[in-house]
Design a protein around this motif. Structure first.
Motif, mmCIF file in Angstrom:
data_model
loop_
_atom_site.group_PDB
_atom_site.id
_atom_site.type_symbol
_atom_site.label_atom_id
_atom_site.label_comp_id
_atom_site.label_asym_id
_atom_site.label_seq_id
_atom_site.Cartn_x
_atom_site.Cartn_y
_atom_site.Cartn_z
ATOM 1 N N ASP A 1 10.688 10.153 -2.109
ATOM 2 C CA ASP A 1 10.360 11.118 -3.260
ATOM 3 C C ASP A 1 9.264 11.937 -3.026
ATOM 4 O OD1 ASP A 1 12.360 9.797 -4.538
ATOM 5 O OD2 ASP A 1 11.188 8.526 -5.816
ATOM 6 N N ILE A 2 8.109 11.494 -2.420
ATOM 7 C CA ILE A 2 7.014 12.275 -1.733
ATOM 8 C C ILE A 2 7.211 13.080 -0.621
ATOM 9 C CG2 ILE A 2 4.475 12.062 -1.676
ATOM 10 C CD1 ILE A 2 5.788 11.032 -4.320
ATOM 11 N N LEU A 3 7.965 12.629 0.279
ATOM 12 C CA LEU A 3 7.921 13.355 1.844
ATOM 13 C C LEU A 3 9.401 13.367 1.932
ATOM 14 C CD1 LEU A 3 5.289 11.063 3.236
ATOM 15 C CD2 LEU A 3 4.846 13.507 2.592
ATOM 16 N N LYS B 1 3.021 10.792 -7.188
ATOM 17 C CA LYS B 1 3.755 11.203 -8.315
ATOM 18 C C LYS B 1 2.821 11.931 -9.358
ATOM 19 C CE LYS B 1 7.683 8.153 -7.383
ATOM 20 N NZ LYS B 1 8.755 7.457 -7.953
ATOM 21 N N ILE B 2 1.491 11.480 -9.577
ATOM 22 C CA ILE B 2 0.821 11.935 -10.453
ATOM 23 C C ILE B 2 -0.508 12.581 -9.871
ATOM 24 C CG2 ILE B 2 1.334 10.192 -12.250
ATOM 25 C CD1 ILE B 2 -1.336 8.645 -11.345
ATOM 26 N N ASN B 3 -0.584 12.640 -8.638
ATOM 27 C CA ASN B 3 -1.716 13.452 -8.001
ATOM 28 C C ASN B 3 -1.351 13.850 -6.788
ATOM 29 O OD1 ASN B 3 -4.042 14.253 -6.436
ATOM 30 N ND2 ASN B 3 -5.290 12.605 -6.966
ATOM 31 N N LYS B 4 -1.090 15.296 -6.733
ATOM 32 C CA LYS B 4 -0.454 16.050 -5.638
ATOM 33 C C LYS B 4 -1.032 16.289 -4.623
ATOM 34 C CE LYS B 4 2.955 16.102 -8.559
ATOM 35 N NZ LYS B 4 4.391 15.200 -8.389
ATOM 36 N N ASP B 5 -2.442 15.996 -4.396
ATOM 37 C CA ASP B 5 -3.269 16.152 -3.339
ATOM 38 C C ASP B 5 -2.859 15.864 -1.961
ATOM 39 O OD1 ASP B 5 -5.452 16.163 -1.576
ATOM 40 O OD2 ASP B 5 -7.076 15.866 -3.187
ATOM 41 N N LYS B 6 -2.815 16.963 -1.070
ATOM 42 C CA LYS B 6 -2.119 16.782 -0.014
ATOM 43 C C LYS B 6 -2.916 15.673 0.880
ATOM 44 C CE LYS B 6 -1.378 19.350 4.676
ATOM 45 N NZ LYS B 6 -1.671 20.375 5.271
ATOM 46 N N TYR B 7 -4.151 15.296 0.642
ATOM 47 C CA TYR B 7 -4.763 14.190 1.148
ATOM 48 C C TYR B 7 -4.088 12.930 1.254
ATOM 49 C CZ TYR B 7 -8.653 10.742 1.923
ATOM 50 O OH TYR B 7 -9.569 9.899 2.293
ATOM 51 N N ARG C 1 -0.993 12.334 0.383
ATOM 52 C CA ARG C 1 0.118 12.378 1.001
ATOM 53 C C ARG C 1 0.100 12.155 2.448
ATOM 54 N NH1 ARG C 1 1.020 17.240 -1.836
ATOM 55 N NH2 ARG C 1 1.398 18.463 0.066
ATOM 56 N N GLU C 2 -0.777 12.767 3.225
ATOM 57 C CA GLU C 2 -1.142 12.641 4.385
ATOM 58 C C GLU C 2 -1.449 11.046 5.126
ATOM 59 O OE1 GLU C 2 -4.106 15.534 5.581
ATOM 60 O OE2 GLU C 2 -2.463 17.350 5.704
ATOM 61 N N LYS C 3 -2.129 10.372 4.188
ATOM 62 C CA LYS C 3 -2.472 8.952 4.257
ATOM 63 C C LYS C 3 -1.199 8.015 4.290
ATOM 64 C CE LYS C 3 -6.972 9.252 4.850
ATOM 65 N NZ LYS C 3 -7.705 8.913 5.643
ATOM 66 N N LEU C 4 -0.427 8.517 3.267
ATOM 67 C CA LEU C 4 0.822 7.808 3.117
ATOM 68 C C LEU C 4 1.981 7.925 4.547
ATOM 69 C CD1 LEU C 4 3.288 6.298 1.190
ATOM 70 C CD2 LEU C 4 3.736 8.622 0.416
ATOM 71 N N ASP C 5 1.784 8.983 4.693
ATOM 72 C CA ASP C 5 2.848 9.591 6.030
ATOM 73 C C ASP C 5 1.879 8.863 7.275
ATOM 74 O OD1 ASP C 5 4.761 10.979 7.609
ATOM 75 O OD2 ASP C 5 3.418 12.186 8.018
ATOM 76 N N GLN C 6 0.931 8.889 7.338
ATOM 77 C CA GLN C 6 0.222 8.277 8.607
ATOM 78 C C GLN C 6 0.593 7.022 8.509
ATOM 79 O OE1 GLN C 6 -4.177 8.058 8.693
ATOM 80 N NE2 GLN C 6 -4.168 8.295 10.936
ATOM 81 N N THR C 7 0.224 6.148 7.441
ATOM 82 C CA THR C 7 0.563 4.613 7.392
ATOM 83 C C THR C 7 2.065 4.342 7.631
ATOM 84 O OG1 THR C 7 -1.284 4.444 6.022
ATOM 85 C CG2 THR C 7 0.473 2.480 5.935
ATOM 86 N N ILE C 8 2.765 5.157 7.055
ATOM 87 C CA ILE C 8 4.311 4.649 7.566
ATOM 88 C C ILE C 8 4.487 4.823 8.931
ATOM 89 C CG2 ILE C 8 6.648 5.596 7.094
ATOM 90 C CD1 ILE C 8 5.962 6.136 4.307
ATOM 91 N N GLU C 9 3.942 5.943 9.598
ATOM 92 C CA GLU C 9 4.390 6.152 10.818
ATOM 93 C C GLU C 9 3.721 5.078 11.888
ATOM 94 O OE1 GLU C 9 6.353 8.664 12.314
ATOM 95 O OE2 GLU C 9 6.851 8.909 10.361
ATOM 96 N N PHE D 1 0.767 -1.254 -0.134
ATOM 97 C CA PHE D 1 0.050 -0.136 -0.149
ATOM 98 C C PHE D 1 0.763 1.359 -0.103
ATOM 99 C CE2 PHE D 1 -2.670 3.067 2.459
ATOM 100 C CZ PHE D 1 -3.545 3.464 1.689
ATOM 101 N N ILE D 2 1.877 1.093 0.703
ATOM 102 C CA ILE D 2 2.912 2.313 0.652
ATOM 103 C C ILE D 2 3.585 2.579 -0.285
ATOM 104 C CG2 ILE D 2 5.046 2.998 1.811
ATOM 105 C CD1 ILE D 2 4.341 1.755 4.296
ATOM 106 N N LEU D 3 4.002 1.499 -1.149
ATOM 107 C CA LEU D 3 4.515 1.584 -2.610
ATOM 108 C C LEU D 3 3.643 2.086 -3.644
ATOM 109 C CD1 LEU D 3 6.546 -1.764 -2.709
ATOM 110 C CD2 LEU D 3 7.551 0.253 -3.044
ATOM 111 N N LEU D 4 2.371 1.773 -3.421
ATOM 112 C CA LEU D 4 1.249 2.046 -4.445
ATOM 113 C C LEU D 4 0.784 3.596 -4.246
ATOM 114 C CD1 LEU D 4 -1.303 1.451 -6.208
ATOM 115 C CD2 LEU D 4 -2.623 0.802 -4.403
ATOM 116 N N LEU D 5 0.536 4.046 -2.902
ATOM 117 C CA LEU D 5 0.232 5.418 -2.424
ATOM 118 C C LEU D 5 1.400 6.188 -3.051
ATOM 119 C CD1 LEU D 5 -2.297 6.583 -1.687
ATOM 120 C CD2 LEU D 5 -1.288 6.339 0.689
ATOM 121 N N SER D 6 2.730 5.773 -3.008
ATOM 122 C CA SER D 6 4.004 6.751 -3.303
ATOM 123 C C SER D 6 3.848 7.017 -4.825
ATOM 124 C CB SER D 6 5.197 6.267 -2.830
ATOM 125 O OG SER D 6 5.245 5.984 -1.270
#
Length: 357
Positions: free
Chosen positions: A186-188, A63-69, A71-79, A54-59
């Motif tokens: 690359d995203i964060l 790259k093609i959707n710059k919506d902050k929403y 990026r925040e889901k990506l960061d929350q999942t990694i944390e 999921f982290i790989l997919l969202l990352s």
């Protein structure tokens, strides 16, 4: 591609993953799957193999959707993974059970009385007195909630017992985690995820490369996927850091993989070590399962390492399986496309080709 007919279904899929009940809005991460077509009712088990992918997919999607929403889901999942999946070896364990106190989903769901006094919660989540599953509420997002609401929801959880944590380390999944961190960097870039990836690799180097490469507990058991995703992570580290150490290790491990798993008479890798073969059974796995197939990942590895002759043999062998098994070979198809594009001189990497070429 910039073709909207391909991007729209992808965007819908990822929006569903991030906003519905399959996603844990309070702590981050996804459950194994949902049992309904609306993506609301999950099987509450949280698996490392799902979340690293999921982290790989969202990352990639970010790259093609710059919506902050997103990026925040990506960061929350990694944390969440970084904090809650860490085991006593300072590597990642495997999974959280679905149930606690003998009740499935108990840790994750809420009663109406639990949350009715949280101000404005119905502006951000679908809240019904009758619930949306067995008179309980599985959180489904209407829009991204503020931090204050998530903290109140988390406080309610803290009063419950957590599900059982399977802390078993699996080498292939920890290597997928490293690749996920590198992709997320690359995203964060401000989050230090590349440095964290290198830190995790040092642990793998000390626990496995300097001792014994094994899948999990048993020193005698190791699979093709353990080597494949280890080499893949090293290639990712090499590309991002330009440190030659990683490429040298990847080349050495590739030779070791060929010696331990490669069947020259069939030009393909088998799943277990050749020295452990049963007299009647030599397992060759060419289909994706919970993680991408080892043969497909090895084809990508061989190309990235410039071992084109070996890659050509493996590609020809995998092509032979496509007519029968192609529905189960999505990663192999991607790997074969990569091989064909590189062979024809296109400007590509393992993620894809430049769209203006």
């Amino acid at each position: 591609t910039n073709d909207i007919k391909y991007l729209n279904p992808l965007s819908l899929l990822i929006k569903q993953l991030c906003s519905k009940g399959i996603y844990d809005h309070v702590e981050g991460g996804i459950s194994r799957y949902t049992t309904d077509e609306d993506w609301i009712i999950p099987h509450f088990e949280k698996m490392l193999y799902d979340n690293t992918q999921f982290i790989l997919l969202l990352s990639k999607y970010c790259k093609i959707n710059k919506d902050k929403y997103f990026r925040e889901k990506l960061d929350q999942t990694i944390e969440f993974i970084k904090k809650e999946f860490l085991n006593n070896d300072e590597l990642l364990g495997s999974a959280y059970d679905a149930d606690s106190d003998g009740e499935e989903g108990k840790y994750y769901v809420y009663s109406f009385n639990d949350i009715k006094d949280i101000e404005e919660i119905s502006d951000y989540f679908e809240v019904d007195k009758k619930g949306n599953w067995e008179n309980k509420i599985i959180l489904v997002e209407k829009k991204k909630p503020p931090k204050e609401i998530l903290e109140k929801l988390f406080e309610i959880r803290l009063k419950k017992n957590k599900p059982f944590f399977d802390d078993k380390t699996q080498l292939d999944l920890n290597c997928l985690w490293i690749s996920g961190l590198i992709s997320a960097h690359d995203i964060l870039p401000q989050k230090g995820y590349l440095k964290l990836a290198e830190t995790f690799f040092i642990k793998i180097e000390n626990n496995y490369l300097k001792k014994n490469i094994q899948h999990s507990y048993s020193k005698e058991i190791v699979f093709l996927e353990d080597y494949a995703f280890l080499i893949n992570a090293l290639n990712d580290l090499s590309d991002k850091t330009m440190n030659f150490k990683y490429k040298d290790l990847a080349n050495n491990l590739c030779k070791e993989t060929m010696n331990k798993f490669y069947l020259k008479e069939k030009n393909i890798f088998q799943k277990n070590q050749k020295k452990n073969n049963d007299i009647f059974f030599r397992p060759i796995d060419i289909g994706d399962n919970t993680i991408p197939n080892g043969n497909a990942i090895m084809l990508i590895n061989l190309i990235r390492l410039g071992l084109i002759d070996d890659a050509k043999k493996l590609a020809n062998s995998l092509n032979g399986y496509l007519n029968v098994y192609k529905n189960h070979m999505m990663t192999a198809i991607r790997a074969l496309d990569y091989f064909n594009n590189i062979s024809s001189g296109k400007n590509c990497n393992e993620q894809g080709c430049k769209i203006n070429d």
